[in-house]
Motif scaffolding. Structure first.
Motif, PDB file in Angstrom:
ATOM      1  N   GLN A 182     -16.474 -13.418  59.594  1.00  0.00           N
ATOM      2  CA  GLN A 182     -15.196 -13.867  59.030  1.00  0.00           C
ATOM      3  C   GLN A 182     -14.354 -12.692  58.582  1.00  0.00           C
ATOM      4  OE1 GLN A 182     -18.172 -14.387  57.679  1.00  0.00           O
ATOM      5  NE2 GLN A 182     -18.123 -13.762  55.549  1.00  0.00           N
ATOM      6  N   GLU A 198     -11.763 -11.833  61.241  1.00  0.00           N
ATOM      7  CA  GLU A 198     -10.607 -12.722  61.372  1.00  0.00           C
ATOM      8  C   GLU A 198      -9.493 -12.407  60.389  1.00  0.00           C
ATOM      9  OE1 GLU A 198     -10.057 -14.818  63.863  1.00  0.00           O
ATOM     10  OE2 GLU A 198     -11.953 -14.097  64.652  1.00  0.00           O
ATOM     11  N   VAL A 199      -9.826 -11.854  59.227  1.00  0.00           N
ATOM     12  CA  VAL A 199      -8.792 -11.620  58.210  1.00  0.00           C
ATOM     13  C   VAL A 199      -8.146 -10.234  58.313  1.00  0.00           C
ATOM     14  CG1 VAL A 199      -9.796 -13.270  56.589  1.00  0.00           C
ATOM     15  CG2 VAL A 199     -10.454 -10.859  56.461  1.00  0.00           C
TER      16      VAL A 199
END
Length: 160
Positions: free
Chosen positions: A74, A77-78
């Motif tokens: 994750q 993704e940021v």
């Protein structure tokens, strides 16, 4: 790393603006990360507050296989575009999304003799005690035969 590679192949959604730094291990990845990260952030950060003054380049540019292997994908993704990420995967193991996205891949390679010496010293540091030491001659034979988690060095270079 095998688990991370498999998860990455299935889950990574590459963007056209992504920049992937690829190399065989011990070939200058840290140097390349620092150079590209500082180039991309030169207008965003003042010299006295630049992230590379307080962080290792590996903290500024994530190592893909590790992020996916440890369940921290994750983080990828940021990251705002253009995302800069690194990997040691051979070309034939790259996720389809990287190839299909048209993103940039920057590959660095180093003289294999220098890679061999650097890998041997690094492995000795990792292994620790003298009872676990591999002689340089033994390590050379492994390297020469292409016995590495990333395959033979020439196949890796020629793949890119």
């Amino acid at each position: 790393m095998l688990r991370g590679t498999l998860v990455m192949q299935q889950c990574l959604k590459s963007r056209p603006t992504d920049i992937f730094l690829a190399s065989f291990p011990k070939s200058g990845t840290t140097w390349l990360k620092a150079m590209i990260f500082s180039t991309l952030t030169r207008t965003n950060c003042s010299l006295d507050k630049h992230p590379l003054r307080t962080h290792n380049p590996h903290q500024c540019v994530p190592y893909m296989e590790l992020q996916f292997a440890t369940g921290r994908s994750q983080i990828i993704e940021v990251i705002p575009s253009p995302r800069v990420m690194s990997m040691h995967l051979p070309y034939f193991l790259l996720p389809d999304s990287i190839i299909e996205s048209g993103c940039r891949i920057v590959y660095v390679w180093r003289d294999p003799k220098d890679v061999l010496v650097s890998m041997w010293y690094f492995s000795q540091k990792i292994l620790g005690g003298a009872d676990k030491m591999v002689t340089f001659d033994q390590f050379y034979e492994f390297f020469y035969q292409g016995l590495s988690p990333f395959g033979p060095i020439w196949n890796h270079i020629l793949g890119y």
